[in-house]
Write a protein that holds these residues in place. Structure first.
Motif, PDB file in Angstrom:
ATOM      1  N   UNK A   1       0.839  -1.189   0.000  1.00 11.85           N
ATOM      2  CA  UNK A   1       0.000   0.000   0.000  1.00 11.85           C
ATOM      3  C   UNK A   1       0.882   1.250   0.000  1.00 11.85           C
ATOM      4  N   UNK A   2       0.311   2.409  -0.304  1.00 13.25           N
ATOM      5  CA  UNK A   2       1.111   3.638  -0.361  1.00 13.25           C
ATOM      6  C   UNK A   2       1.808   3.980   0.949  1.00 13.25           C
ATOM      7  N   UNK A   3       1.163   3.687   2.071  1.00 10.48           N
ATOM      8  CA  UNK A   3       1.787   3.971   3.356  1.00 10.48           C
ATOM      9  C   UNK A   3       3.029   3.138   3.588  1.00 10.48           C
ATOM     10  N   UNK A   4       2.958   1.862   3.237  1.00 10.56           N
ATOM     11  CA  UNK A   4       4.110   0.979   3.397  1.00 10.56           C
ATOM     12  C   UNK A   4       5.237   1.403   2.455  1.00 10.56           C
ATOM     13  N   UNK A   5       4.888   1.839   1.257  1.00 11.54           N
ATOM     14  CA  UNK A   5       5.896   2.293   0.296  1.00 11.54           C
ATOM     15  C   UNK A   5       6.618   3.530   0.836  1.00 11.54           C
TER      16      UNK A   5
ATOM     17  N   UNK B   1      15.893  12.365   3.736  1.00  7.12           N
ATOM     18  CA  UNK B   1      14.653  12.006   3.042  1.00  7.12           C
ATOM     19  C   UNK B   1      13.643  13.126   3.153  1.00  7.12           C
ATOM     20  N   UNK B   2      12.875  13.306   2.081  1.00  6.52           N
ATOM     21  CA  UNK B   2      11.766  14.260   2.049  1.00  6.52           C
ATOM     22  C   UNK B   2      10.610  13.503   1.423  1.00  6.52           C
ATOM     23  N   UNK B   3       9.709  12.982   2.249  1.00  4.74           N
ATOM     24  CA  UNK B   3       8.719  12.004   1.812  1.00  4.74           C
ATOM     25  C   UNK B   3       7.330  12.632   1.781  1.00  4.74           C
ATOM     26  N   UNK B   4       6.727  12.649   0.616  1.00  8.19           N
ATOM     27  CA  UNK B   4       5.396  13.218   0.440  1.00  8.19           C
ATOM     28  C   UNK B   4       4.361  12.152   0.784  1.00  8.19           C
ATOM     29  N   UNK B   5       3.958  12.104   2.054  1.00  7.91           N
ATOM     30  CA  UNK B   5       3.019  11.072   2.488  1.00  7.91           C
ATOM     31  C   UNK B   5       2.281  11.524   3.748  1.00  7.91           C
ATOM     32  N   UNK B   6       1.085  12.083   3.595  1.00  7.52           N
ATOM     33  CA  UNK B   6       0.309  12.486   4.770  1.00  7.52           C
ATOM     34  C   UNK B   6       0.080  11.345   5.753  1.00  7.52           C
ATOM     35  N   UNK B   7      -0.165  10.124   5.240  1.00  8.36           N
ATOM     36  CA  UNK B   7      -0.454   9.012   6.140  1.00  8.36           C
ATOM     37  C   UNK B   7       0.774   8.637   6.962  1.00  8.36           C
ATOM     38  N   UNK B   8       1.969   8.721   6.395  1.00  7.31           N
ATOM     39  CA  UNK B   8       3.176   8.425   7.158  1.00  7.31           C
ATOM     40  C   UNK B   8       3.395   9.486   8.232  1.00  7.31           C
ATOM     41  N   UNK B   9       3.166  10.737   7.883  1.00  5.20           N
ATOM     42  CA  UNK B   9       3.286  11.814   8.872  1.00  5.20           C
ATOM     43  C   UNK B   9       2.339  11.577  10.045  1.00  5.20           C
ATOM     44  N   UNK B  10       1.080  11.312   9.709  1.00  9.65           N
ATOM     45  CA  UNK B  10       0.063  11.141  10.744  1.00  9.65           C
ATOM     46  C   UNK B  10       0.379   9.967  11.663  1.00  9.65           C
ATOM     47  N   UNK B  11       0.739   8.844  11.068  1.00  3.08           N
ATOM     48  CA  UNK B  11       0.990   7.653  11.873  1.00  3.08           C
ATOM     49  C   UNK B  11       2.285   7.757  12.666  1.00  3.08           C
ATOM     50  N   UNK B  12       3.288   8.386  12.095  1.00  2.00           N
ATOM     51  CA  UNK B  12       4.553   8.555  12.820  1.00  2.00           C
ATOM     52  C   UNK B  12       4.343   9.392  14.079  1.00  2.00           C
ATOM     53  N   UNK B  13       3.638  10.485  13.967  1.00  2.00           N
ATOM     54  CA  UNK B  13       3.425  11.344  15.124  1.00  2.00           C
ATOM     55  C   UNK B  13       2.431  10.729  16.107  1.00  2.00           C
ATOM     56  N   UNK B  14       1.532   9.902  15.593  1.00  2.00           N
ATOM     57  CA  UNK B  14       0.591   9.228  16.489  1.00  2.00           C
ATOM     58  C   UNK B  14       1.321   8.259  17.416  1.00  2.00           C
ATOM     59  N   UNK B  15       2.454   7.726  16.962  1.00  2.00           N
ATOM     60  CA  UNK B  15       3.254   6.837  17.798  1.00  2.00           C
ATOM     61  C   UNK B  15       3.711   7.569  19.060  1.00  2.00           C
ATOM     62  N   UNK B  16       4.076   8.826  18.903  1.00  2.00           N
ATOM     63  CA  UNK B  16       4.634   9.594  20.012  1.00  2.00           C
ATOM     64  C   UNK B  16       3.591  10.378  20.804  1.00  2.00           C
ATOM     65  N   UNK B  17       2.421  10.611  20.193  1.00  2.00           N
ATOM     66  CA  UNK B  17       1.444  11.494  20.841  1.00  2.00           C
ATOM     67  C   UNK B  17       0.024  10.964  20.848  1.00  2.00           C
ATOM     68  N   UNK B  18      -0.234   9.885  20.134  1.00  2.00           N
ATOM     69  CA  UNK B  18      -1.594   9.389  19.985  1.00  2.00           C
ATOM     70  C   UNK B  18      -2.181   8.787  21.254  1.00  2.00           C
ATOM     71  N   UNK B  19      -3.480   8.488  21.228  1.00  2.00           N
ATOM     72  CA  UNK B  19      -4.196   7.984  22.406  1.00  2.00           C
ATOM     73  C   UNK B  19      -3.609   6.696  22.986  1.00  2.00           C
TER      74      UNK B  19
END
Length: 284
Positions: free
Chosen positions: A196-200, A242-260
């Motif tokens: 999927x795009x997120x894994x890529x 790296x400069x990665x154009x991926x909103x889903x990677x951004x969201x999930x990466x930060x959720x690791x450190x700040x998510x519920x």
């Protein structure tokens, strides 16, 4: 920002007395889906030391709210600058919290403390918030969940996670840690689709980390900026890898450190705080 669900293994405590090799400890760590981990030999500790996991950090909130140029994470003693250069020339980012990452959440063991975390937000955007906003008042202790939610919700603002490793680590271990944490999240988001795009996007990140250096010695600084344009800008010791154009990677990466479900919300010793005042050395 490695952000994915990280689960501490309470069962490990019952096995701590048994001898374990460096390799077996590393395998157990990554099985816990924790990013940025390193193999260590577990020490023998007293019951008093083990009980320290629920204690307060060595500094109080009142002591930490200073006007000094630096802030020190109280457990690892890693020091961060209160402001750092921003992504755009002439801009800055402001430190809003510090924390630490531990193997399997066992922060009571000093050798389990893998890296310190500094959380920054674009100064221009931070100043737009009212003076009573938790981020402006550094109220991680009393309003932790609300403050973490505010960081995640700060769309349109550059947000940066700065990791400073407190031990030597192999870059492949760091990359595998992110894979263990984020691949299951990507599959869930994309309804079980293995490719999927997120894994890529994640593969782009992990490949860049492994290519940046074989070894990341103690003091190595890895920063990940979730830009206002939803790209993930990754740097090692100030050099962009790296400069990665991926909103889903951004969201999930930060959720690791700040998510519920983040360990940073659950583990008292890992929770973000305003940091101590002056430190011996400032990190970018």
């Amino acid at each position: 920002r490695a952000r994915a669900t990280q689960v501490a293994s309470s069962a490990f405590a019952t096995r701590a007395a048994a001898p374990r090799s460096r390799v077996s400890v590393a395998a157990a760590a990554f099985a816990g889906a924790a990013c940025g981990l390193v193999a260590v030999t577990w020490p023998t500790v007293s019951a008093e030391a083990s009980a320290a996991s629920e204690t307060a950090p060595p500094s109080t909130a009142a002591e930490s709210k200073t006007n000094s140029a630096t802030a020190t994470e109280p457990w690892t003693k890693v020091t961060f600058r209160r402001t750092r250069p921003g992504r755009v020339a002439g801009s800055t980012e402001t430190l809003v919290g510090v924390a630490m990452r531990c193997m399997l959440g066992r922060c009571d063991f000093e050798t389990a403390r893998v890296y310190a975390v500094g959380l920054y937000i674009a100064t221009m955007d931070l100043e737009k918030l009212g003076p009573e906003h938790p981020l402006r008042r550094l109220e991680w202790s009393s309003q932790f969940d609300a403050t973490a939610d505010a960081v995640l919700a700060a769309s349109g603002a550059d947000r940066t996670i700065v990791m400073v490793f407190t031990r030597d680590i192999n870059s492949t271990h760091v990359a595998k840690g992110f894979d263990k944490t984020l691949i299951p999240r990507m599959r869930k988001i994309y309804a079980g689709e293995r490719q999927n795009p997120g894994k890529a996007a994640l593969k782009t990140l992990t490949t860049a980390l492994k290519d940046s250096a074989t070894q990341m010695p103690k003091g190595t600084i890895v920063s990940m900026t979730w830009t206002a344009g939803n790209t993930l800008l990754v740097a090692v010791n100030g050099k962009t890898i790296a400069d990665i154009d991926s909103p889903v990677l951004c969201e999930q990466m930060f959720d690791v450190y700040l998510g519920p479900t983040s360990l940073y919300r659950k583990n008292p010793m890992m929770r973000y705080n305003a940091g101590e005042g002056e430190g011996a050395q400032a990190h970018k």
